[in-house]
Enzyme design. Sequence first.
Site, PDB file in Angstrom:
ATOM      1  N   GLU A 104      -5.407  67.392 -33.454  1.00  0.00           N
ATOM      2  CA  GLU A 104      -5.405  66.471 -32.272  1.00  0.00           C
ATOM      3  C   GLU A 104      -4.580  65.168 -32.421  1.00  0.00           C
ATOM      4  O   GLU A 104      -3.788  64.920 -31.553  1.00  0.00           O
ATOM      5  CB  GLU A 104      -6.900  66.000 -31.991  1.00  0.00           C
ATOM      6  N   ARG A 118     -10.809  69.479 -14.385  1.00  0.00           N
ATOM      7  CA  ARG A 118     -11.352  68.429 -15.068  1.00  0.00           C
ATOM      8  C   ARG A 118     -11.057  67.289 -14.362  1.00  0.00           C
ATOM      9  O   ARG A 118     -11.468  66.039 -14.060  1.00  0.00           O
ATOM     10  CB  ARG A 118     -10.980  68.431 -16.553  1.00  0.00           C
TER      11      ARG A 118
END
Lengths: 111, 562
Positions: B376, B288
């Site tokens: 998160e 990525r």
Amino acid sequence: MKAILEIKRGTPGAEPHIETFEVAFEHGQSILDGLRAVRHETDPTLAFRFACINANACKECMMLIDGKVDYACTVRLKEGVTTLAPLPKKALVRDLVTEIAPPDERLHGKG
Amino acid sequence: MHLETDVLVIGAGGAGMYAALEAAKAGASVLLADRSLIGRGGATVMAQMTVAAALGEQTPDSWEYHLSDTLAAGRGLCDERLATMMCQEGPARIREMDAWKVGWARNGDHIAQIHAPGHDRPRCVYVDVLSTGPAVSRTLRTQLNLANGIRRVGDLAIVDIVVRDGIACGAVAVHLSTGEPVTIAAKSVIIATGGLTRLYRRNSASFNMGGDGYALALRAGAELIDMEFVQFFPIGHLAPRLVGMDPIMWDPFRYKLGGKLLNAEMHEFEDDYAAQDARSDGNYVLTRDRATYAISKEVESGRGSPAGGAYLSFKHVPEAELRRSFGQVIDKLAANGIDLTQQLVEVAPIAHYHMGGVRVDETMQTGIPGLYACGEAVGGANGANRLSGNAITEAFVFGARAGQCAAKTALQAAANWSNEAAAPALNMLRASEKRDTPNLSVAVTDLQALMADKVGPFRTEEKLAEAIVEIDRMASELGAAPPSSGQSFDPLLIDWLDLRNMLQVAKAVAVPALARTESRGAHQRDDHPGLDEAWTLNQIVSLSGGDISLARGANISKKASA
């Protein structure tokens, strides 16, 4: 291209009124894109509900679009007039925002 | 209005819903609050992708292998306690969700697991077709309905955590649909508000992912960790306009069908970056961070697509194969006027996930007793770069753990609510007035542009220093009291409260990014290329005298994965 949004605005208990906004758009853009543009360019007090913006996952942006219940994030902007109104069978909160949460998920709606 | 509960959970995504379920199971009363509707906002519902857990269904596996992949992806910075918890407890949560009929895809008689990049074997479960997030949210909402002792309240935006004598005792909130201030007495408070990707111009976030929880934690006196590490997803959808789909949807297409990345000259450029660049590991398939680098450099060199990204092509894939792999998604694309057999789409890096977050111990508690975080919103488990598939796993595992531990604390604690401690936040809300302000929805997009241009995937000292000056300027312009249009569901008030949080969090990213003079994982400094062993440490952000303050943790290079 230019879209004309005729929006039914108001608060509970007050007589609603129609306000008309013109927004420039590109092919493929959604009604929600148009509403966000109105807030950005013309009137930041316009109230409408949304969370996921684009994915049609949150299902919060439901409203009456040209008289039909639909999602603002999936209906496209078009040239000419589009009418927008709050959901008719839900309690009005403000402008295009209605009380759509189940009663047991509201602060005041328990039971 | 005043509410009382044992445990307050802020945010009703995957982590918050799991926390609420486990806290209730432990015997605590729970208030699950969300600024949006319950189980609708946040990132979980949007996830179309996969969930990593060492189930060993597809092929023999063990959580230790998953941990070793997670640590390697984290480039030496992972908090091993948290990463271990995630990998070790992930399988049990995935099986619990299976028992709750989430509908993990099957391969014959076992749960199907696919091989996502960065994993050493097939490990990732999913719900067909691209429905993982909605299925997870629906399943957890059903469990909430079945549980006792959980009060759910939507349209409730938490403004500040209330802290008395150094201990969290509740929160001040505003009920959006009426505009009324609400105080919530809670014996423990869990931050489950997700990440901060709304800070960036191009993002895959919900509207409500502006980093609220990080700002709440900072103002409560808690610490944040690894805030400089923002993960960009390289091939977010850019053009033509595509509605009804998550912008990160092209990744599964690429895994299955091998899409080609092309520049404006129709040249397939991934190979050019695979070998020559110092940051590349020489593999053909770019990770990525490297794909983000490649696309950004092509655009910078004037070889970008018209909308400012790269082309993605599936024209080499026969229509029958497209349809077999992604049937109903192909129909959705057709409704958007996109025919992959005939045309290219444009993609670009978009902000996708935040590795950094609230600093917690093994019980998910922050440095402030009674204040917890999960999902998160927590920093540390993923270090400098997150392995694909770990986001929902950490939501489940950390959510469950936070719920259990917060309930335990609450059931042993005496009520500690203090009107006096709540007064500053309440007074701020009451000071809101009708006044002329610049259009704050424009200020939000200005901040998003600033973060994308100067605190984006590729950074320099100059750009970061400029960003910090500009963030400070915007914060002083915002002022100390919100404007108001004096009505219910007030968009002006929402913008102001959002900006108050977003500006604080933007600075909490920019300051450690400026200090870290190396390139590692998702933090790439054009003026400091390459990893520096001396920087194998975590940076800690806190609030001191109202401003962002930075500290360094110990060097943890002995733990760096080989």
